[in-house]
Design a protein around this motif. Structure first.
Motif, PDB file in Angstrom:
ATOM      1  N   ARG A   1       0.843  -1.179   0.060  1.00  0.00           N
ATOM      2  CA  ARG A   1      -0.192   0.009  -0.025  1.00  0.00           C
ATOM      3  C   ARG A   1       1.072   1.152   0.173  1.00  0.00           C
ATOM      4  N   PHE A   2       0.544   1.956  -0.912  1.00  0.00           N
ATOM      5  CA  PHE A   2       1.272   3.417  -0.845  1.00  0.00           C
ATOM      6  C   PHE A   2       0.305   4.794  -0.369  1.00  0.00           C
ATOM      7  N   ARG A   3       0.648   5.302   0.311  1.00  0.00           N
ATOM      8  CA  ARG A   3      -0.227   6.379   1.121  1.00  0.00           C
ATOM      9  C   ARG A   3       0.055   7.776   0.457  1.00  0.00           C
ATOM     10  N   THR A   4       1.296   7.968   0.403  1.00  0.00           N
ATOM     11  CA  THR A   4       1.725   9.346   0.243  1.00  0.00           C
ATOM     12  C   THR A   4       2.956   9.239  -0.458  1.00  0.00           C
ATOM     13  N   PRO A   5       3.223  10.151  -1.412  1.00  0.00           N
ATOM     14  CA  PRO A   5       4.416  10.309  -2.177  1.00  0.00           C
ATOM     15  C   PRO A   5       5.717  10.799  -1.182  1.00  0.00           C
ATOM     16  N   VAL A   6       6.788  10.077  -1.691  1.00  0.00           N
ATOM     17  CA  VAL A   6       8.079  10.410  -0.699  1.00  0.00           C
ATOM     18  C   VAL A   6       8.789  11.341  -1.876  1.00  0.00           C
ATOM     19  N   VAL A   7       9.167  12.530  -1.204  1.00  0.00           N
ATOM     20  CA  VAL A   7       9.811  13.507  -1.992  1.00  0.00           C
ATOM     21  C   VAL A   7      11.436  13.903  -1.443  1.00  0.00           C
TER      22      VAL A   7
ATOM     23  N   LEU B   1      12.485   3.202   8.031  1.00  0.00           N
ATOM     24  CA  LEU B   1      12.029   1.566   7.606  1.00  0.00           C
ATOM     25  C   LEU B   1      12.034   1.024   8.854  1.00  0.00           C
ATOM     26  N   ARG B   2      11.106   0.215   9.025  1.00  0.00           N
ATOM     27  CA  ARG B   2      10.530  -0.573  10.274  1.00  0.00           C
ATOM     28  C   ARG B   2      10.099  -1.956   9.445  1.00  0.00           C
TER      29      ARG B   2
ATOM     30  N   ASP C   1       8.109  11.614   8.713  1.00  0.00           N
ATOM     31  CA  ASP C   1       7.316  12.474   9.820  1.00  0.00           C
ATOM     32  C   ASP C   1       6.028  11.791  10.635  1.00  0.00           C
ATOM     33  N   GLY C   2       6.295  10.536  10.995  1.00  0.00           N
ATOM     34  CA  GLY C   2       5.276   9.942  11.909  1.00  0.00           C
ATOM     35  C   GLY C   2       4.213   9.315  10.928  1.00  0.00           C
ATOM     36  N   ASN C   3       4.078   9.741   9.860  1.00  0.00           N
ATOM     37  CA  ASN C   3       2.991   8.902   9.011  1.00  0.00           C
ATOM     38  C   ASN C   3       3.500   8.018   7.954  1.00  0.00           C
ATOM     39  N   ILE C   4       2.702   6.814   7.902  1.00  0.00           N
ATOM     40  CA  ILE C   4       2.978   5.803   7.218  1.00  0.00           C
ATOM     41  C   ILE C   4       2.946   6.096   5.704  1.00  0.00           C
ATOM     42  N   VAL C   5       3.801   6.003   4.882  1.00  0.00           N
ATOM     43  CA  VAL C   5       3.797   6.446   3.430  1.00  0.00           C
ATOM     44  C   VAL C   5       3.850   5.022   2.778  1.00  0.00           C
TER      45      VAL C   5
END
Length: 146
Positions: free
Chosen positions: A94-100, A107-108, A128-132
């Protein structure tokens, strides 16, 4: 904390494909690891993905999670010989937010199952505390004969 030179002793990857910059924490007893990947605008994939709106390719985020899982596998089962962990698959991606560029990926990875030399890990990448991104990553452990 393991820094890049120690990571290079564990993983066979090198620039531009070494995607773990630092190991922040390893808990062998609970089968977990936390690593850091600094996302820099100087990374070659940003030249074409996408020039006007750079986004880290999802497959590289999954690869970074798999590399952190490989480091965890190394710590759980150290061997006398050289070992490599091949990426064998990913489920429940699952991809939730783009990484820029400028993001720091945490990485956990957590060991879910181990059968013979097939390892399954629950992985997530956090900014920033949000799963991407999250996925179940499967790796195959292989002894390398010198």
């Amino acid at each position: 904390m393991r820094r890049i030179e120690e990571i290079k002793e564990i993983l066979p990857h090198r620039y531009p494909f070494l995607l773990v910059d630092r190991v922040l924490h390893v808990d062998i007893e609970n089968g977990t690891i936390e690593c850091l990947k600094n996302v820099s605008s100087n990374e070659p994939h940003f030249n074409g993905h996408f020039p006007q709106h750079p986004v880290m390719p999802g497959v590289l985020i999954i690869e970074a999670m798999a590399q952190s899982a490989g480091i965890l596998g190394y710590h759980i089962r150290k061997t006398d010989g050289d070992t490599i962990y091949y990426f064998a698959g990913a489920d429940k991606v699952r991809f939730r937010t783009p990484v820029v560029p400028g993001d720091q990926l945490i990485l956990r990875s957590r060991l879910l199952a181990l059968k013979r030399d097939i390892w399954k890990f629950a992985c997530e990448a956090v900014v920033d505390g949000n799963i991407v991104c999250s996925a179940e990553v499967t790796c195959a452990r292989k002894e390398i004969k010198s």
